[in-house]
Design an enzyme around this catalytic site. Structure first.
Site, PDB file in Angstrom:
ATOM      1  N   GLU A   1       0.875  -1.160   0.000  1.00 16.99           N
ATOM      2  CA  GLU A   1       0.000   0.000   0.000  1.00 16.99           C
ATOM      3  C   GLU A   1       0.922   1.223   0.000  1.00 16.99           C
ATOM      4  O   GLU A   1       1.808   1.323   0.850  1.00 16.99           O
ATOM      5  CB  GLU A   1      -0.862  -0.030   1.269  1.00 16.99           C
ATOM      6  CG  GLU A   1      -1.920   1.037   1.250  1.00 16.99           C
ATOM      7  CD  GLU A   1      -2.722   1.105   2.548  1.00 16.99           C
ATOM      8  OE1 GLU A   1      -2.631   0.184   3.373  1.00 16.99           O
ATOM      9  OE2 GLU A   1      -3.433   2.112   2.704  1.00 16.99           O
TER      10      GLU A   1
ATOM     11  N   ARG B   1       5.309 -12.898   9.667  1.00 16.56           N
ATOM     12  CA  ARG B   1       6.019 -11.677   9.290  1.00 16.56           C
ATOM     13  C   ARG B   1       7.369 -11.611   9.992  1.00 16.56           C
ATOM     14  O   ARG B   1       7.609 -12.283  10.997  1.00 16.56           O
ATOM     15  CB  ARG B   1       5.173 -10.449   9.606  1.00 16.56           C
ATOM     16  CG  ARG B   1       4.832 -10.288  11.087  1.00 16.56           C
ATOM     17  CD  ARG B   1       3.796  -9.193  11.303  1.00 16.56           C
ATOM     18  NE  ARG B   1       4.314  -7.866  11.031  1.00 16.56           N
ATOM     19  CZ  ARG B   1       3.796  -7.035  10.122  1.00 16.56           C
ATOM     20  NH1 ARG B   1       2.764  -7.389   9.397  1.00 16.56           N
ATOM     21  NH2 ARG B   1       4.309  -5.848   9.947  1.00 16.56           N
TER      22      ARG B   1
ATOM     23  N   LYS C   1       4.730   0.618   9.184  1.00 16.71           N
ATOM     24  CA  LYS C   1       4.792   1.917   8.498  1.00 16.71           C
ATOM     25  C   LYS C   1       4.180   3.024   9.346  1.00 16.71           C
ATOM     26  O   LYS C   1       4.645   4.151   9.336  1.00 16.71           O
ATOM     27  CB  LYS C   1       4.076   1.815   7.148  1.00 16.71           C
ATOM     28  CG  LYS C   1       4.926   1.145   6.092  1.00 16.71           C
ATOM     29  CD  LYS C   1       4.240   1.152   4.758  1.00 16.71           C
ATOM     30  CE  LYS C   1       3.159   0.097   4.716  1.00 16.71           C
ATOM     31  NZ  LYS C   1       2.554  -0.077   3.399  1.00 16.71           N
TER      32      LYS C   1
HETATM   33  P1  ATP Z   1       3.000  -2.280   7.957  1.00 23.95           P
HETATM   34  O1  ATP Z   1       2.437  -3.159   9.016  1.00 23.95           O
HETATM   35  O2  ATP Z   1       4.431  -1.970   8.095  1.00 23.95           O
HETATM   36  O3  ATP Z   1       2.190  -1.054   7.709  1.00 23.95           O
HETATM   37  P2  ATP Z   1       1.674  -3.559   5.851  1.00 23.95           P
HETATM   38  O4  ATP Z   1       1.469  -5.012   5.921  1.00 23.95           O
HETATM   39  O5  ATP Z   1       0.510  -2.701   6.155  1.00 23.95           O
HETATM   40  O6  ATP Z   1       2.941  -3.181   6.661  1.00 23.95           O
HETATM   41  P3  ATP Z   1       1.718  -3.426   3.036  1.00 23.95           P
HETATM   42  O7  ATP Z   1       2.129  -2.294   2.184  1.00 23.95           O
HETATM   43  O8  ATP Z   1       0.292  -3.802   3.076  1.00 23.95           O
HETATM   44  O9  ATP Z   1       2.235  -3.108   4.473  1.00 23.95           O
HETATM   45  O10 ATP Z   1       2.627  -4.699   2.762  1.00 23.95           O
HETATM   46  C1  ATP Z   1       2.943  -5.215   1.504  1.00 23.95           C
HETATM   47  C2  ATP Z   1       3.308  -6.660   1.678  1.00 23.95           C
HETATM   48  O11 ATP Z   1       4.411  -6.796   2.554  1.00 23.95           O
HETATM   49  C3  ATP Z   1       2.171  -7.445   2.277  1.00 23.95           C
HETATM   50  O12 ATP Z   1       2.016  -8.637   1.553  1.00 23.95           O
HETATM   51  C4  ATP Z   1       2.606  -7.713   3.692  1.00 23.95           C
HETATM   52  O13 ATP Z   1       2.073  -8.901   4.159  1.00 23.95           O
HETATM   53  C5  ATP Z   1       4.130  -7.741   3.545  1.00 23.95           C
HETATM   54  N1  ATP Z   1       4.767  -7.354   4.820  1.00 23.95           N
HETATM   55  C6  ATP Z   1       4.582  -6.225   5.525  1.00 23.95           C
HETATM   56  N2  ATP Z   1       5.291  -6.231   6.663  1.00 23.95           N
HETATM   57  C7  ATP Z   1       5.960  -7.415   6.681  1.00 23.95           C
HETATM   58  C8  ATP Z   1       6.867  -8.032   7.594  1.00 23.95           C
HETATM   59  N3  ATP Z   1       7.239  -7.439   8.733  1.00 23.95           N
HETATM   60  N4  ATP Z   1       7.362  -9.242   7.275  1.00 23.95           N
HETATM   61  C9  ATP Z   1       7.016  -9.850   6.128  1.00 23.95           C
HETATM   62  N5  ATP Z   1       6.170  -9.330   5.232  1.00 23.95           N
HETATM   63  C10 ATP Z   1       5.644  -8.130   5.487  1.00 23.95           C
HETATM   64 MG    MG Z   2      -1.276  -3.261   5.044  1.00 23.20          MG
END
Ligand code: ATP
Ligand code: MG
Length: 582
Positions: free
Chosen positions: A52, A278, A288
């Site tokens: 995102e 994760r 983020k």
């Molecule tokens: P955050 O929790 O940091 O805001 P998010 O999951 O909301 O991260 P996205 O932009 O939706 O961020 O993530 C893109 C991809 O990266 C998704 O498939 C998510 O599952 C993966 N991802 C995000 N954080 C991690 C992590 N700590 N370890 C592994 N994969 C991750």
């Molecule tokens: Mg997300």
């Protein structure tokens, strides 16, 4: 600070992985491999990395990038880069650009497969209309607060909305009027009609469209209703023909909803969602939302501050894509949540830098040394090895003259018994040069502070060789020639948090309460070898005995700025040694 001996190759961490070919496939790769064997998707593997665009990527995302792009590559498939841009309020083109740059920097290529959920807004809208026509979605007039109350809890079933049984015609008309902007934000939503008593709360008539009167960074003011993430995500995957939709464990309970939407709409492609744990690392935060707070509340200098776990921060710090990829490969993929020790990330980095970084000498906290018996006008060139790990890196010439700088830490006026570096009357080896003996200390009469040392050198020890009389020294120190060295600034970093797990709130303090106030130390009066005169931003070096450093983009023609990427000592090795001592 400096060790008594010149750097040794990086020490083992005690967590050495088995060679790649000896390892069995992780569970995600196992599923993909089974699907290929059974011909499930017509021998096709298509994955996607779906960020995102509401922040910069961090090292957790690197795990997901390596997994998705890695699986595609290993199976002659393709991995899409898809921006999940369904929330116009928080998203920004700056983030889109940074994400593209970071994925490319990590070493992955999505070819022409760059997509945006917003490209599918028309199709997703049609799918919503289709659900209404099937009697599987309705416009609800309850407020957000009421919807939450009606949802029930883990132990109590939810309650049906009084608007749940509107006719298809009424729903179609109301949804159309939502689209044309007739209603206020928050006054109505479109919900899927599933099951208000489902044990899985995600299935209790989730909202799939909401009114949001904000411009979108790609679709402008075309829409004032936007699909919710869960609805848009599975449909985007399906539209793109994704075979394996890999995500993190927190989406496990969304999988039944993902499947419900695709079954209800009878889409021709039904990707399989697979969840993995994760990445978490101690002494940092990987969210983020939290990273944005660190930036907005000025705890750091920006998203690319070298203390940040963002890919842009790690890059600026001097991390290489190879080190990050190796790290991601070695931590593996599983279904079990865990916290990886940051020392393991650093270990992967040291291993890579040890192979590639050119060795140079730099003095961070200079102490002036006058070599009394060295000829006044003389400059001689001494040969130094650029990288003992890589013969092809060759050698260079370093100038020596009468006045040099050594590290303040390498001299003690009152040395303890186990201090083998320079002190009054004692001798050390100057790296690549000569034996040097301290004869006198000059102090500021007012403050008592040491201003300079007067020393003598032994001309028979050129190149640092032992003299014929069999005299030996226990320490080698680094140095630079005062007349030739270049002034530089060094920025030394420590962990951004003082607490092992800053995410764990303690005494009602939030994570920012644990920001390390000493995470940045700036040294403005350093001196480096003249060969660094034209060092360009991003160049990496090993400052002998001090650590790995890289040139910061803040560097100008009049101010050379280095970031300390990492010290030489392996923390894991140190911990092991500490245990042995006790
Ligand atoms: P955050 O929790 O940091 O805001 P998010 O999951 O909301 O991260 P996205 O932009 O939706 O961020 O993530 C893109 C991809 O990266 C998704 O498939 C998510 O599952 C993966 N991802 C995000 N954080 C991690 C992590 N700590 N370890 C592994 N994969 C991750
Ligand atoms: Mg997300």
């Amino acid at each position: 600070m400096p060790e008594d001996n010149v750097k040794k190759p990086s020490e083992p961490s005690g967590k050495e992985p088995a060679p790649k070919e000896d390892r069995s496939l992780d569970f995600v790769r196992e599923i993909v491999s089974e699907d290929l064997k059974s011909g499930k998707n017509g021998n096709r593997v298509t994955t996607r990395f779906p960020p995102e665009p509401n922040g910069y990527l961090h090292i957790g995302h690197a795990k997901s990038i390596c997994l998705n792009f890695g699986i595609a590559k290993e199976n002659n498939g393709i991995c899409h880069l898809r921006f999940d841009d369904t929330n116009p309020a928080k998203e920004d083109i700056e983030y889109v650009d940074s994400i593209r740059e970071d994925v490319r920097w990590l070493g992955f290529d999505w070819k022409d497969k760059e997509f945006y959920a917003s490209d599918y807004f028309d199709k997703i809208y049609e799918y919503a209309v289709m659900l209404i026509k099937k009697g599987l979605a309705y416009v609800d007039d309850l407020t957000g607060e009421q919807i939450r109350q009606y949802r029930g809890t883990l132990t109590e079933p939810g309650k049906e909305s009084p608007f749940r049984n509107r006719s298809v015609e009424e729903n179609l008309s109301l949804f159309e009027r939502m689209r044309t902007g007739e209603f206020e934000e928050g006054s109505r939503v479109l919900r899927a009609k599933i099951d208000m008593s489902s044990p899985n709360i995600n299935l209790r008539d989730p909202t799939i469209y909401r009114i949001k009167k904000s411009d979108h960074h790609r679709t402008g003011n075309k829409w004032c209703i936007y699909p919710m993430y869960d609805f848009a995500h599975c449909l985007s995957d399906s539209i793109e023909g994704i075979t394996h939709s890999i995500c993190t464990l927190e989406f496990e309970n969304n999988r039944p909803l993902y499947d419900w939407f695709l079954n209800a709409l009878k889409t021709s492609c039904h990707p399989q969602q697979i969840e993995f744990a994760r990445l978490n690392i101690n002494f940092t935060v990987l969210s983020k939302r939290k990273l944005l707070r660190l930036v907005e509340e000025n705890f750091v200098r920006g998203w690319d501050d070298p203390r940040m776990p963002t890919l842009s921060g790690l890059r600026r710090r001097g991390y290489t894509p190879e080190a990050i990829r190796t790290f991601c490969e070695r931590i593996g993929v599983s279904k079990v949540e865990s916290v990886v020790d940051i020392a393991f990330l650093e270990h992967c980095l040291r291993e890579d830098l040890n192979r590639r970084a050119l060795r140079v000498m730099a003095v961070l906290k200079p102490l002036k040394v006058i070599i009394d018996n060295y000829p006044e006008e003389k400059t001689e060139m001494l040969q130094a090895v650029n990288n003992p790990e890589d013969e092809s890196a060759g050698t260079r010439q370093i100038p020596l003259s009468k006045v040099i700088y050594i590290e303040q830490d390498d001299f003690r006026e009152n040395p303890s018994k186990d201090f083998f570096r320079l002190s009054l009357g004692k001798e050390v080896r100057l790296r690549y040069a000569y034996f040097l003996k301290c004869e006198n200390i000059t102090k500021d009469p007012a403050t008592g502070e040491i201003i300079e040392l007067h020393c003598t050198y032994d001309p028979s020890t050129r190149g640092g060789n032992n003299p014929a009389d069999g005299r030996k020294v226990k320490a080698t120190v680094h140095w630079v020639s005062a007349a030739h060295a270049i002034a530089a600034e060094a920025r030394l970093y420590d962990y951004l948090f003082t607490k092992d797990n800053p995410n764990e709130e303690a005494e009602e303090k939030d994570f920012t309460a644990f920001v390390n106030p000493k995470s940045l130390e700036i040294l403005k009066d350093c001196r480096v070898e003249p060969c660094l005169a034209n060092a360009a931003a991003g160049n990496l070096y090993q400052f002998e005995r001090l650590g790995y450093f890289c040139v910061d983009p803040d560097t100008t023609s009049s101010n050379l700025v280095f970031n300390r990427t990492i010290t030489l000592r392996d923390q894991l090795a140190k911990i092991e040694q500490g245990k042995k001592k006790k």
